[in-house]
Enzyme design. Structure first.
Site, PDB file in Angstrom:
ATOM      1  CG  ASP A   1      -1.984   0.757   0.875  1.00  0.00           C
ATOM      2  OD1 ASP A   1      -1.955   2.590   0.696  1.00  0.00           O
ATOM      3  OD2 ASP A   1      -3.629   0.486   1.299  1.00  0.00           O
TER       4      ASP A   1
ATOM      5  CB  SER B   1      -6.423   2.426  -0.017  1.00  0.00           C
ATOM      6  OG  SER B   1      -4.915   3.294   0.377  1.00  0.00           O
TER       7      SER B   1
ATOM      8  CB  THR C   1      -5.651  -3.166   1.236  1.00  0.00           C
ATOM      9  OG1 THR C   1      -5.118  -1.687   0.784  1.00  0.00           O
ATOM     10  CG2 THR C   1      -5.366  -4.263  -0.301  1.00  0.00           C
TER      11      THR C   1
ATOM     12  CD  GLU D   1      -2.764  -3.453   2.955  1.00  0.00           C
ATOM     13  OE1 GLU D   1      -3.023  -2.289   1.862  1.00  0.00           O
ATOM     14  OE2 GLU D   1      -3.340  -3.836   3.619  1.00  0.00           O
TER      15      GLU D   1
ATOM     16  CG  ASP E   1      -0.854   4.625   2.541  1.00  0.00           C
ATOM     17  OD1 ASP E   1      -1.335   5.525   1.983  1.00  0.00           O
ATOM     18  OD2 ASP E   1      -1.737   4.434   3.345  1.00  0.00           O
TER      19      ASP E   1
ATOM     20  CG  HIS F   1      -1.327   9.003   4.197  1.00  0.00           C
ATOM     21  ND1 HIS F   1      -2.092  10.175   3.981  1.00  0.00           N
ATOM     22  CD2 HIS F   1      -1.802   8.241   4.376  1.00  0.00           C
ATOM     23  CE1 HIS F   1      -2.381   9.052   2.801  1.00  0.00           C
ATOM     24  NE2 HIS F   1      -2.622   7.835   3.413  1.00  0.00           N
TER      25      HIS F   1
ATOM     26  CG  ASP G   1      -3.543   0.549  -2.360  1.00  0.00           C
ATOM     27  OD1 ASP G   1      -2.014   1.526  -2.631  1.00  0.00           O
ATOM     28  OD2 ASP G   1      -3.639   0.669  -1.388  1.00  0.00           O
ATOM     29  CG  HIS G   2      -3.073   4.888  -3.426  1.00  0.00           C
ATOM     30  ND1 HIS G   2      -1.341   5.333  -2.459  1.00  0.00           N
ATOM     31  CD2 HIS G   2      -3.806   4.724  -2.977  1.00  0.00           C
ATOM     32  CE1 HIS G   2      -1.955   4.737  -1.399  1.00  0.00           C
ATOM     33  NE2 HIS G   2      -3.496   4.343  -1.445  1.00  0.00           N
TER      34      HIS G   2
ATOM     35  CG  HIS H   1      -3.144   8.236  -1.458  1.00  0.00           C
ATOM     36  ND1 HIS H   1      -4.645   7.976  -1.442  1.00  0.00           N
ATOM     37  CD2 HIS H   1      -2.869   8.241  -0.729  1.00  0.00           C
ATOM     38  CE1 HIS H   1      -4.661   6.932  -0.169  1.00  0.00           C
ATOM     39  NE2 HIS H   1      -3.268   7.514   0.227  1.00  0.00           N
TER      40      HIS H   1
END
Length: 384
Positions: free
Chosen positions: A51, A95, A148, A267, A272, A276, A314-315, A348
């Site tokens: 992620d 996500s 996710t 995952e 991720d 952030h 996912d990104h 993101h």
């Protein structure tokens, strides 16, 4: 001429005249149909999602780890387009929408869990596998109801509805799930104890307060749920590096659960979260933990010979980049995504995302395509 020789010649003639089987693919951009020979089908598919893992996160992990990653073993590399079907957010997915594209093969709005833009349920690849007798599993370093993993097993309008997502676990026969989020099962507003209900349904349920995953033997005769934390698992830099172990256990367990094969989604959730937070060390720690899990899964796939491993994200999160002055073993990171004073975090970006594939069918994952194509390719390779 003997019968055996005649039969052999007839067989060779038929084989020579029989056209190869093909898979047809339709481009989402121009509608053009292309056909290519059907690759060997895998018995098992393991989709691994880092992620927030863009190319810079991979690069950072590589150089921090003295120029080595397990990802370098992959034979096929592609790129996917990860934008959602969400006019408000344009090209930037979250996500939930990103994972729903992998799970269901549809573009949808941000926050959607296993539903289309009309908020109606779409069948997931995990549900398809279940209905055909394959074993299924979910492993995450976040809550198991997080966006996710939830997108593969639940169908709700918003990713924030954790208790509704947990309810959907009772509507499936998933063979194995490992992740955090115990409170959404047994400390609910409706007073239900879903862990008790899962046990009555025949599940073996355990959690971090009763057992360590490293010493726990998963009973092959039962479906299993193991909850790693009441809320969210600790980050890798805090020493809670259970993902490689959980991934290894999941592969071995699922293989024994069905002779028809299995589907698993694993995952590395907190890459991720590091993005952030704008925290380079957090990103690198989680990236390397995820890569160790990739190594365990690759070891399994090589031994098994019938397993396709797909690694993607996912990104990208944070607009992470590698700055001047970086050396092997030490990475300096910068962040390009705007800082949001309200959420105190970065968001993101819309960068294309790498896809890595290894094993039977891996050749289908080269090139540039929509994120929904990952679902289409998995479905085709399973023969669903």
């Amino acid at each position: 001429m003997t019968k055996s020789l005649l039969s052999c010649l007839v067989f060779m003639l038929i084989a020579a005249c029989t056209p190869p089987q093909y898979i047809a693919r339709k481009s989402l951009t121009n509608g053009e149909i292309t056909r290519s020979p059907t690759p060997k089908r895998p018995k098992n598919i393991i989709l691994m999602v880092g992620d927030g893992m863009g190319l810079a996160q991979v690069t950072g992990g590589l150089y921090a780890n003295k120029n080595r990653l397990n990802l370098e073993q992959f034979t096929t590399i592609g790129l996917h387009k990860n934008y959602p079907d969400d006019p408000e957010d344009g090209l930037i997915t979250d996500s939930a929408a990103g994972a729903t594209s992998f799970a269901c093969g549809v573009k949808t709005y941000n926050a959607a869990i296993g539903v289309g833009v009309d908020s109606l349920p779409r069948t997931t690849i995990l549900e398809m596998a279940e209905r055909r007798g394959l074993a299924t599993g979910l492993v995450a370093t976040s809550n198991i109801q997080h966006a996710t993993p939830a997108s593969f097993i639940a169908h709700v309008k918003s990713r924030t509805l954790y208790e509704d997502i947990a309810l959907d676990f009772l509507k499936t026969d998933i063979d194995l799930f490992i992740g955090g989020g115990k409170q959404s099962f047994d400390n609910r507003k409706d007073g239900r104890n879903l862990l008790t209900e899962l046990t009555k349904k025949g599940y073996y349920i355990n959690d971090w307060t009763q057992a360590d995953l490293d010493t726990l033997t998963l009973p092959i005769s039962k479906n299993v749920g193991f909850l790693t934390a009441n809320m969210q698992p600790l980050m890798a830099t805090q020493g809670r590096t259970y993902l490689p172990l959980a991934s290894e256990k999941a592969c071995d367990f699922l293989k024994k659960r069905s002779d028809k094969g299995f589907f698993a989604m694993i995952e590395g959730s907190q890459i991720d979260w590091g993005g952030h937070a704008g925290d380079t060390d957090y990103i690198i720690g989680e990236m390397l933990d995820f890569d160790k899990a990739i190594g365990k899964v690759l070891d399994f796939a090589k031994r098994d010979g019938n397993t396709l491993v797909i690694v993607t994200a996912d990104h990208e999160t944070g607009g992470f980049t590698i700055l001047k002055g970086t050396q092997f073993g030490k990475v300096l990171g910068g962040f390009g995504a705007p800082y949001d004073e309200k959420t105190k975090s970065r968001y993101h970006t819309g960068s294309l995302i790498p896809v890595y594939a290894f094993g039977p069918g891996s050749e289908m994952f080269g090139g540039i395509y929509e994120n929904t194509a990952i679902f289409d390719k998995m479905k085709a390779l399973f023969g669903f």
